[in-house]
Design a protein around this motif. Sequence first.
Motif, PDB file in Angstrom:
ATOM      1  N   GLY A 146       0.854  -1.483  -0.083  1.00 24.53           N
ATOM      2  CA  GLY A 146      -0.034  -0.130   0.001  1.00 24.53           C
ATOM      3  C   GLY A 146       0.886   1.320  -0.339  1.00 24.53           C
ATOM      4  O   GLY A 146       1.957   0.986  -0.532  1.00 24.53           O
ATOM      5  N   ALA A 147       0.212   2.298   0.355  1.00 21.97           N
ATOM      6  CA  ALA A 147       0.822   3.607   0.570  1.00 21.97           C
ATOM      7  C   ALA A 147       0.566   4.308   1.829  1.00 21.97           C
ATOM      8  O   ALA A 147      -0.236   3.984   2.453  1.00 21.97           O
ATOM      9  CB  ALA A 147       0.411   4.418  -0.790  1.00 21.97           C
ATOM     10  N   GLY A 148       1.425   5.327   2.062  1.00 21.23           N
ATOM     11  CA  GLY A 148       1.261   6.294   3.138  1.00 21.23           C
ATOM     12  C   GLY A 148       1.655   7.389   3.177  1.00 21.23           C
ATOM     13  O   GLY A 148       2.350   7.965   1.953  1.00 21.23           O
ATOM     14  N   VAL A 149       1.880   8.330   4.204  1.00 23.39           N
ATOM     15  CA  VAL A 149       2.505   9.470   4.232  1.00 23.39           C
ATOM     16  C   VAL A 149       3.730   9.419   5.153  1.00 23.39           C
ATOM     17  O   VAL A 149       3.575   8.933   6.174  1.00 23.39           O
ATOM     18  CB  VAL A 149       1.646  10.620   4.542  1.00 23.39           C
ATOM     19  N   ALA A 150       4.717   9.991   4.756  1.00 30.16           N
ATOM     20  CA  ALA A 150       6.103  10.556   6.050  1.00 30.16           C
ATOM     21  C   ALA A 150       6.237  11.774   6.032  1.00 30.16           C
ATOM     22  O   ALA A 150       6.270  12.627   5.196  1.00 30.16           O
ATOM     23  CB  ALA A 150       7.351   9.571   5.294  1.00 30.16           C
ATOM     24  N   GLU A 151       6.416  12.166   7.416  1.00 31.51           N
ATOM     25  CA  GLU A 151       6.897  13.621   7.743  1.00 31.51           C
ATOM     26  C   GLU A 151       8.336  13.161   8.084  1.00 31.51           C
ATOM     27  O   GLU A 151       8.748  13.000   9.300  1.00 31.51           O
ATOM     28  CB  GLU A 151       6.074  13.890   8.687  1.00 31.51           C
ATOM     29  N   LEU A 152       9.411  13.294   7.167  1.00 30.62           N
ATOM     30  CA  LEU A 152      10.786  13.283   7.522  1.00 30.62           C
ATOM     31  C   LEU A 152      11.251  14.760   7.432  1.00 30.62           C
ATOM     32  O   LEU A 152      10.581  15.458   8.365  1.00 30.62           O
ATOM     33  CB  LEU A 152      11.437  12.246   6.676  1.00 30.62           C
ATOM     34  N   ASP A 153      12.386  14.934   6.797  1.00 28.31           N
ATOM     35  CA  ASP A 153      12.899  16.340   6.647  1.00 28.31           C
ATOM     36  C   ASP A 153      11.667  17.048   5.885  1.00 28.31           C
ATOM     37  O   ASP A 153      11.520  17.991   6.237  1.00 28.31           O
ATOM     38  CB  ASP A 153      14.285  16.353   5.669  1.00 28.31           C
ATOM     39  N   THR A 154      11.018  16.383   5.056  1.00 26.57           N
ATOM     40  CA  THR A 154       9.906  16.963   4.192  1.00 26.57           C
ATOM     41  C   THR A 154       8.612  15.910   4.345  1.00 26.57           C
ATOM     42  O   THR A 154       9.067  14.789   4.358  1.00 26.57           O
ATOM     43  CB  THR A 154      10.320  17.524   2.738  1.00 26.57           C
ATOM     44  N   SER A 155       7.696  16.488   3.934  1.00 22.13           N
ATOM     45  CA  SER A 155       6.600  15.566   3.886  1.00 22.13           C
ATOM     46  C   SER A 155       6.705  14.768   2.409  1.00 22.13           C
ATOM     47  O   SER A 155       6.862  15.424   1.467  1.00 22.13           O
ATOM     48  CB  SER A 155       5.135  16.180   3.824  1.00 22.13           C
ATOM     49  N   CYS A 156       6.331  13.358   2.258  1.00 24.92           N
ATOM     50  CA  CYS A 156       6.206  12.756   1.141  1.00 24.92           C
ATOM     51  C   CYS A 156       5.459  11.653   1.063  1.00 24.92           C
ATOM     52  O   CYS A 156       5.103  10.997   2.295  1.00 24.92           O
ATOM     53  CB  CYS A 156       7.605  12.147   0.548  1.00 24.92           C
ATOM     54  N   ASN A 157       4.902  11.177   0.191  1.00 22.17           N
ATOM     55  CA  ASN A 157       3.940   9.808  -0.069  1.00 22.17           C
ATOM     56  C   ASN A 157       5.116   8.811  -0.211  1.00 22.17           C
ATOM     57  O   ASN A 157       6.107   8.957  -0.882  1.00 22.17           O
ATOM     58  CB  ASN A 157       3.295  10.084  -1.138  1.00 22.17           C
ATOM     59  N   PHE A 158       4.799   7.541   0.366  1.00 27.05           N
ATOM     60  CA  PHE A 158       5.624   6.381   0.026  1.00 27.05           C
ATOM     61  C   PHE A 158       5.128   5.311  -0.260  1.00 27.05           C
ATOM     62  O   PHE A 158       3.593   5.145   0.163  1.00 27.05           O
ATOM     63  CB  PHE A 158       6.624   6.130   1.379  1.00 27.05           C
ATOM     64  N   GLY A 159       5.300   4.203  -0.777  1.00 25.00           N
ATOM     65  CA  GLY A 159       4.895   2.923  -0.927  1.00 25.00           C
ATOM     66  C   GLY A 159       5.404   2.057  -0.059  1.00 25.00           C
ATOM     67  O   GLY A 159       6.488   2.209   0.463  1.00 25.00           O
TER      68      GLY A 159
END
Length: 184
Positions: free
Chosen positions: A24-37
């Motif tokens: 599936g997919a999700g959202v990450a808040e690392l250095d910047t926000s990104c979508n990830f698989g």
Amino acid sequence: MIEIPSDLHPDLVPLAWLLGTWQGAGVAELDTSCNFGQEASFTHDGRDFLAYASRTWVLDAEGQRQRPLESEHGFWRLSERQVEAVMIRDDGVAEVWYGELAEGKPQIDLVTDAVARTQRSAPYSGGKRLYGYVNGDLLWVGEKATPSTPLKPYMSAHLKKTVDPREWVADLKDLPDDGIAFFR
């Protein structure tokens, strides 16, 4: 439907809902926000633990893979409703997690008990995770803390169970050689 394999260790039956490969997919808040698989799997070999593997990658605006994000591997055990997990991440972090299986529902809350880092890994002091089985899907959210940042959400994902075609083959006994007769 949750299937319980006949060779699953009896202690792990309450975790049977985790078994399988999930994507599936999700959202990450690392250095910047990104979508990830993400692709995650929980497997067993009859012993008293689940083997866990996860890999994630950054997605572009069209949902295409751009680059690897994180990978982790580990082992999960259950005693009564107490869950313990040991995980190793590719960024040089090893963690021991403890938590509890919720009463009457497929949900697990985990908190780090111990963290070890290599010299080159980013600052990290602990985390929390919540895993849940909702309408046949696996949802999770993770929080993370560093020595200078209190615990805050950093990743979450919605994963669907995938089917391995090798499982189908076992059900296709006596399939006609020409493939057409099957549809007659």
